[in-house]
Design a protein around this motif. Structure first.
Motif: not given
Length: 324
Positions: A170-181, A203-210
């Motif tokens: 349902l997401w038209g963007g990329t995996e990098d910017d798929r957001p939280l619901t 705080v250490v996190t993956s770069r991807w948006e979610r």
């Protein structure tokens, strides 16, 4: 068919310190019951047990604390049949030089003196004799045993799976910017007091948006800068799991409490590193089947320093109350 038994959930902590080589714990006195007990109280609606434990300790003693390893809980019947279930943790007073700022925690009002009129520190032998409920000795025995084995002074590595995200289909963007619901955003906000309870200072996190969006509310509240790591993304993990393992090992060796946020496909590598640094009894309770952690769920690995390096001595998992 009988009605389901009512269960009241409560939480508290055994706050400990060492003075003149003596292990001491904090006890509270309740004038209504004329007893000595551990600081504890009922969970507020929508509150997790670790957050309630920290809140109750500060309300009853004025001490802001950071939780360590979980201790044996208690179950007993009150009010003619209601089951009361109390969750306990070891805890230390916040304020270590490597601890997270207290800004992530809301102000906590002190309990009325009609409920708690006095608290004090006691050596563990004295405390064992002062406790009014004999059952309250069980978590104390576990705390003393952990101290004797040099497994009480721990640091926490909190492994978080990002909150619920929009479906790929349902997401038209990329995996990098798929957001939280919307639920994922609520899960992220619910993590703020939970991560504060364990004193996360990194705080250490993956770069991807979610992932980044899952830990941003906590980083902002605590006044921390999130460390964004490309290696923790799903794509980078496929090409080099060893780099993920190196990040986890670095966090285990770091004396600061920390949170690491990543994706479901990356979790097996993270958990393998935790298992390599654990005794069998701990490694055997680590999640081993897909999905390992639910969206927004965390695993807390309590790590002790040993002559042979960091050792994970206890683990626990917690889901955001918003996910239930």
């Amino acid at each position: 068919m009988s009605a389901p038994r009512t269960v009241v959930e409560a939480a508290g902590a055994l706050v400990w310190r060492v003075r003149a080589r003596e292990l001491q714990v904090a006890l509270v006195h309740r004038p209504r019951y004329k007893d000595w007990s551990w600081p504890k109280g009922k969970l507020d609606p929508g509150e997790s047990a670790p957050v309630a434990a920290v809140r109750e300790v500060e309300e009853e003693t004025g001490l802001p604390v950071v939780l360590g390893r979980a201790l044996p809980g208690l179950e007993y019947t009150v009010n003619g049949g209601t089951l009361k279930r109390v969750h306990y943790w070891a805890a230390q007073v916040a304020g270590r030089s490597d601890a997270a700022p207290m800004s992530a925690r809301p102000p906590v009002p002190h309990t009325d003196r009609d409920e708690i009129d006095h608290w004090d520190w006691f050596d563990v032998r004295t405390a064992a004799g002062m406790l009014t409920r004999r059952e309250d000795v069980a978590p104390l025995d576990a705390l003393v045993e952990a101290y004797a084995k040099d497994r009480l002074g721990t640091r926490a590595l909190v492994v978080a799976r990002h909150g619920q995200a929009r479906k790929r289909s349902l997401w038209g963007g990329t995996e990098d910017d798929r957001p939280l619901t919307g639920l994922g955003q609520r899960q992220a906000r619910a993590l703020v007091p939970l991560l504060a309870a364990y004193g996360a200072a990194r705080v250490v996190t993956s770069r991807w948006e979610r992932c980044a969006a899952t830990v941003t509310p906590y980083a902002t509240a605590a006044g921390l800068t999130a460390e964004v790591a490309d290696v923790l993304t799903e794509a980078e993990h496929v090409s080099s799991p060893a780099r993920v393992a190196a990040v986890v090992a670095d966090l285990l060796h770091d004396p600061a409490d920390a949170v690491l946020c990543t994706h479901r496909p990356v979790l097996p590598t993270v958990l393998d590193v935790l298992a390599e640094h654990s005794r069998r009894v701990v490694a055997d309770v680590l999640p081993r089947t897909n999905p390992f952690l639910a969206p927004g769920e965390v695993l807390v690995a309590h790590t002790a320093r040993t002559p042979r390096g960091p050792r994970v001595v206890a683990v626990e998992t917690h889901r955001s109350p918003t996910a239930d």
